[in-house]
Design a protein around this motif. Sequence first.
Motif, PDB file in Angstrom:
ATOM      1  N   HIS A 169       0.844  -1.189   0.000  1.00 44.98           N
ATOM      2  CA  HIS A 169       0.000   0.000   0.000  1.00 44.98           C
ATOM      3  C   HIS A 169       0.885   1.247   0.000  1.00 44.98           C
ATOM      4  O   HIS A 169       2.009   1.222   0.519  1.00 44.98           O
ATOM      5  N   ALA A 170       0.367   2.331  -0.565  1.00 42.00           N
ATOM      6  CA  ALA A 170       1.077   3.610  -0.533  1.00 42.00           C
ATOM      7  C   ALA A 170       0.062   4.730  -0.651  1.00 42.00           C
ATOM      8  O   ALA A 170      -0.908   4.626  -1.412  1.00 42.00           O
ATOM      9  N   ALA A 171       0.276   5.811   0.103  1.00 45.20           N
ATOM     10  CA  ALA A 171      -0.662   6.928   0.105  1.00 45.20           C
ATOM     11  C   ALA A 171       0.085   8.249   0.242  1.00 45.20           C
ATOM     12  O   ALA A 171       1.077   8.357   0.967  1.00 45.20           O
ATOM     13  N   TYR A 172      -0.448   9.256  -0.413  1.00 48.04           N
ATOM     14  CA  TYR A 172       0.128  10.598  -0.489  1.00 48.04           C
ATOM     15  C   TYR A 172      -0.572  11.536   0.479  1.00 48.04           C
ATOM     16  O   TYR A 172      -1.787  11.482   0.651  1.00 48.04           O
ATOM     17  N   ARG A 173       0.216  12.417   1.119  1.00 43.34           N
ATOM     18  CA  ARG A 173      -0.334  13.507   1.921  1.00 43.34           C
ATOM     19  C   ARG A 173       0.516  14.749   1.732  1.00 43.34           C
ATOM     20  O   ARG A 173       1.710  14.656   1.417  1.00 43.34           O
ATOM     21  N   GLN A 174      -0.099  15.905   1.956  1.00 44.58           N
ATOM     22  CA  GLN A 174       0.649  17.153   1.926  1.00 44.58           C
ATOM     23  C   GLN A 174      -0.011  18.167   2.858  1.00 44.58           C
ATOM     24  O   GLN A 174      -1.214  18.127   3.103  1.00 44.58           O
ATOM     25  N   GLU A 175       0.812  19.076   3.389  1.00 45.93           N
ATOM     26  CA  GLU A 175       0.334  20.276   4.074  1.00 45.93           C
ATOM     27  C   GLU A 175       1.248  21.409   3.639  1.00 45.93           C
ATOM     28  O   GLU A 175       2.449  21.388   3.931  1.00 45.93           O
ATOM     29  N   HIS A 176       0.674  22.382   2.946  1.00 47.80           N
ATOM     30  CA  HIS A 176       1.436  23.513   2.407  1.00 47.80           C
ATOM     31  C   HIS A 176       0.801  24.819   2.887  1.00 47.80           C
ATOM     32  O   HIS A 176      -0.030  25.386   2.202  1.00 47.80           O
ATOM     33  N   PRO A 177       1.153  25.315   4.085  1.00 45.76           N
ATOM     34  CA  PRO A 177       2.196  24.820   4.983  1.00 45.76           C
ATOM     35  C   PRO A 177       1.631  23.940   6.089  1.00 45.76           C
ATOM     36  O   PRO A 177       0.419  23.835   6.262  1.00 45.76           O
ATOM     37  N   VAL A 178       2.546  23.341   6.861  1.00 47.21           N
ATOM     38  CA  VAL A 178       2.162  22.648   8.086  1.00 47.21           C
ATOM     39  C   VAL A 178       1.600  23.683   9.068  1.00 47.21           C
ATOM     40  O   VAL A 178       2.110  24.806   9.172  1.00 47.21           O
ATOM     41  N   GLN A 179       0.542  23.319   9.760  1.00 46.07           N
ATOM     42  CA  GLN A 179      -0.030  24.226  10.753  1.00 46.07           C
ATOM     43  C   GLN A 179       0.952  24.399  11.901  1.00 46.07           C
ATOM     44  O   GLN A 179       1.356  23.435  12.551  1.00 46.07           O
ATOM     45  N   LYS A 180       1.352  25.631  12.146  1.00 42.25           N
ATOM     46  CA  LYS A 180       2.374  25.912  13.147  1.00 42.25           C
ATOM     47  C   LYS A 180       1.932  25.437  14.521  1.00 42.25           C
ATOM     48  O   LYS A 180       0.821  25.734  14.974  1.00 42.25           O
ATOM     49  N   GLY A 181       2.789  24.663  15.177  1.00 41.57           N
ATOM     50  CA  GLY A 181       2.498  24.148  16.504  1.00 41.57           C
ATOM     51  C   GLY A 181       1.787  22.806  16.515  1.00 41.57           C
ATOM     52  O   GLY A 181       1.547  22.255  17.589  1.00 41.57           O
ATOM     53  N   ARG A 182       1.465  22.268  15.325  1.00 45.48           N
ATOM     54  CA  ARG A 182       0.809  20.967  15.222  1.00 45.48           C
ATOM     55  C   ARG A 182       1.716  19.987  14.475  1.00 45.48           C
ATOM     56  O   ARG A 182       2.410  20.356  13.532  1.00 45.48           O
ATOM     57  N   SER A 183       1.702  18.732  14.885  1.00 36.48           N
ATOM     58  CA  SER A 183       2.476  17.713  14.177  1.00 36.48           C
ATOM     59  C   SER A 183       1.902  17.491  12.780  1.00 36.48           C
ATOM     60  O   SER A 183       0.678  17.562  12.581  1.00 36.48           O
ATOM     61  N   TYR A 184       2.771  17.214  11.847  1.00 33.16           N
ATOM     62  CA  TYR A 184       2.351  16.829  10.498  1.00 33.16           C
ATOM     63  C   TYR A 184       2.001  15.347  10.499  1.00 33.16           C
ATOM     64  O   TYR A 184       2.766  14.511  11.010  1.00 33.16           O
ATOM     65  N   THR A 185       0.839  15.003   9.961  1.00 30.28           N
ATOM     66  CA  THR A 185       0.418  13.605   9.888  1.00 30.28           C
ATOM     67  C   THR A 185       0.972  12.960   8.627  1.00 30.28           C
ATOM     68  O   THR A 185       0.596  13.338   7.516  1.00 30.28           O
ATOM     69  N   VAL A 186       1.873  12.012   8.799  1.00 31.21           N
ATOM     70  CA  VAL A 186       2.399  11.248   7.669  1.00 31.21           C
ATOM     71  C   VAL A 186       1.326  10.300   7.149  1.00 31.21           C
ATOM     72  O   VAL A 186       1.069  10.221   5.944  1.00 31.21           O
ATOM     73  N   ILE A 187       0.680   9.569   8.055  1.00 29.89           N
ATOM     74  CA  ILE A 187      -0.400   8.648   7.672  1.00 29.89           C
ATOM     75  C   ILE A 187      -1.248   8.372   8.912  1.00 29.89           C
ATOM     76  O   ILE A 187      -0.735   8.319  10.035  1.00 29.89           O
ATOM     77  N   ASP A 188      -2.528   8.222   8.674  1.00 29.89           N
ATOM     78  CA  ASP A 188      -3.471   7.872   9.718  1.00 29.89           C
ATOM     79  C   ASP A 188      -4.572   7.044   9.086  1.00 29.89           C
ATOM     80  O   ASP A 188      -4.746   7.043   7.867  1.00 29.89           O
TER      81      ASP A 188
END
Length: 341
Positions: A169-188
């Motif tokens: 399996h493989a899945a794409y995510r992006q945050e442009h930009p990451v919300q400041k002060g919150r962890s970036y979710t790689v996968i959930d």
Amino acid sequence: MKLYEMRDRQSFGFSAENPSGSKGGGTRGGDCEKLRPCIDIQPGETVTLCETQGPGMITHMWFTGYIGHSFILRAYWDGLEEPSVEAPVSAFFGCAYDENFADRDGNYPVLNSAMVLVAPGRGYNCYWEMPFHKSCKITMENRGAQAQTLFYMISGWHGAIPENSGYFHAAYRQEHPVQKGRSYTVIDGIKGKGCFVGLSLAAGMNGHNTCWVEGEAKMYLDGDRYPTMNYTGTEDYFGGAYAFGNDVYQHRYQTFSGLYTGLYAILGDTSDTYNHQKRFLLYRWHVKDPVYFDSDFRMVLDNLGWTGPRYDDYTTVAYWYLESPAPTPVKLPEDGEMVMK
């Protein structure tokens, strides 16, 4: 596997010259004669590149031609109507900044790992093994506004596979930009029994870039409230130390590309030129240290620098195996939202 051991397997290869992947189904041209080396995919069109019955294994995929984010690679296992692999082809191969063809030194970025190879000239190679019991279908969709050319080769074999073989399996995510002060979710949202086997990361710097790699990688297994796998920093998770050399001695980020991990490319101006984004391309394959889970898995990555939380652009593809094929738990952004110059 030992190559000298004889196996009851039959090789296959799907390409523009042999689109059916059938035995003896390749070119009818003569010596030194090309009849159909590539295909054109129209805007909005989805082309089936490989469709075959199991059991068997995909062992290699190669693509070139147009290899940007408007091409979406999908894989379907055992007749599942939704894809278990879905990502822009560039990001799947760890090259999400697909509109940048030169690194800081003026060379093609080269990812030289055991599982993925991005060769000079933008040749995309994948060596992740992808077993299937009943069937396999691999497609490419053109979500762009104009027709694009694709060269491809998808190879593997038909034959018995172990009954306990999992599905890739493989899945794409992006945050442009990451919300400041919150962890970036790689996968959930991964459910079931399986193992996490890696990710690729494209990071674009926003704001001052003294250091961006303080963020910890955290993996939550089987209902964890707190992470079981907790790495000490971003560069540490990707096998480096001290900001890949930016903190000590040379005070300069240095690229490397190993069998299973690397910071393989730095793009953009490396001076302190005003308002010029620096970009980093990284990968981490958990081949020797797969992360096993019984019921669920999620991973986050902090976006943190020396001075505190940051708001950089993060783009990832996560890779894992599951006991049963499942749809990707992430919805793709629109094509126009993926442009990263």
